[in-house]
Design a protein around this motif. Structure first.
Motif, PDB file in Angstrom:
ATOM      1  N   ILE A 214       0.255   0.588  -2.505  1.00  0.00           N
ATOM      2  CA  ILE A 214       1.203  -0.606  -2.182  1.00  0.00           C
ATOM      3  C   ILE A 214       1.264  -1.073  -3.326  1.00  0.00           C
ATOM      4  O   ILE A 214       0.924  -1.248  -4.127  1.00  0.00           O
ATOM      5  CB  ILE A 214       0.450  -1.356  -0.978  1.00  0.00           C
ATOM      6  CG1 ILE A 214      -0.794  -2.064  -1.427  1.00  0.00           C
ATOM      7  CG2 ILE A 214       0.265  -0.658   0.221  1.00  0.00           C
ATOM      8  CD1 ILE A 214      -1.559  -2.954  -0.725  1.00  0.00           C
TER       9      ILE A 214
ATOM     10  N   ALA B 149       2.561  -2.716   4.321  1.00  0.00           N
ATOM     11  CA  ALA B 149       1.260  -2.751   3.527  1.00  0.00           C
ATOM     12  C   ALA B 149       0.133  -2.483   4.642  1.00  0.00           C
ATOM     13  O   ALA B 149      -0.709  -2.003   4.776  1.00  0.00           O
ATOM     14  CB  ALA B 149       1.059  -3.687   2.334  1.00  0.00           C
TER      15      ALA B 149
ATOM     16  N   TYR C 159       0.960  -9.233  -0.513  1.00  0.00           N
ATOM     17  CA  TYR C 159       1.378  -8.057   0.045  1.00  0.00           C
ATOM     18  C   TYR C 159       1.332  -8.038   1.575  1.00  0.00           C
ATOM     19  O   TYR C 159       2.453  -6.922   2.064  1.00  0.00           O
ATOM     20  CB  TYR C 159       0.690  -6.679  -0.522  1.00  0.00           C
ATOM     21  CG  TYR C 159       1.051  -6.659  -2.010  1.00  0.00           C
ATOM     22  CD1 TYR C 159       2.072  -6.578  -2.563  1.00  0.00           C
ATOM     23  CD2 TYR C 159      -0.116  -6.856  -2.910  1.00  0.00           C
ATOM     24  CE1 TYR C 159       2.257  -6.433  -4.026  1.00  0.00           C
ATOM     25  CE2 TYR C 159      -0.122  -6.898  -4.017  1.00  0.00           C
ATOM     26  CZ  TYR C 159       1.241  -6.628  -4.744  1.00  0.00           C
ATOM     27  OH  TYR C 159       1.210  -6.553  -6.229  1.00  0.00           O
TER      28      TYR C 159
END
Length: 242
Positions: free
Chosen positions: A33, A198, A235
């Protein structure tokens, strides 16, 4: 299964990867990610032979494959479902799937029962069974993505690379794609996954790496990354979950 050590790669004068390291044990799912431009897709391309590494090692099942042509790497058991689907639009769904087994037809990998594996792919992706005679180019975006993943599984790979499998899909199809990844995981298919969502990626993974500016910034068990405050803030907020 896969060991990436000090991988350096880029395009022209631009160096994207600056010493990436990754370990994907047999039977596990590992996620990469990071933000756009962090080097996720470049990592996948360098591992699969679509891009020649400038330095470092890519070891698959104990053998260094860095620098080999992509077809040679495929013959060694690594299948790559790249970003952007890339199906053969004028061929039928069934013929696209058969092309995924080209290394087996060419006897570069054990042939096995290709027809049985076609049936298995249709069971895993039931939408494709209903459209097996349809030209791939007439499928919806979600169906083309499923076809790209199914085609990669037709090689009977030791390892499967999935690059942005949910890109451009409606939320209901994103859920379906991740359900398929979960089923592959239950079948102990070894996977390296790059994914914009993610949180969803970590939910189906055993381990994860966060790439920043071509380097691994954070790594750890997927559960720990999903609960890491800095990773969550960077994220997993906003549109990262579904």
């Amino acid at each position: 299964m896969l060991m990436v050590h000090d991988l350096v790669a880029g395009y022209g004068e631009v160096q994207v990867l600056k010493g990436v390291h990754i370990h994907v044990p047999k039977g596990s799912v590992v996620s990469l990610i990071g933000s756009n431009g962090a080097g996720k897709t470049t990592t996948m391309r360098a591992v699969s032979g679509m891009l020649k590494p400038r330095a470092g090692k890519v070891v698959l099942d104990g053998k260094d494959i860095a620098g080999l042509e992509s077809h040679e790497i495929a013959a060694r058991g690594l299948a790559h479902s790249p970003e952007g689907r890339r199906v053969f639009p004028t061929l039928s769904v069934r013929d696209n799937l058969k092309l995924g087994a080209y290394t087996r037809f060419a006897r570069r990998r054990a042939r096995g029962d290709i027809e049985a594996d076609l049936d298995r792919a249709m069971e895993l992706f039931p939408r494709l069974r209903d459209r097996s005679a349809q030209a791939a180019g007439t499928l919806s975006g979600g169906e083309q993505q499923m076809l790209a993943i199914a085609r990669a599984t037709m090689m009977n790979p030791q390892m499967l690379l999935l690059d942005e499998p949910s890109m451009g899909l409606a939320p209901i199809l994103v859920d379906e794609v991740f359900a398929i990844i979960s089923r592959l995981r239950a079948q102990h298919v070894t996977m390296l996954l790059v994914e914009q969502f993610a949180a969803a990626a970590l939910a189906v993974s055993d381990y994860g790496y966060v790439l920043e500016s071509g380097r691994v910034a954070v790594e750890g068990p997927a559960f720990e990354l999903a609960n890491n405050d800095k990773v969550r803030a960077a994220y997993l907020g906003g549109g990262a979950a579904h």
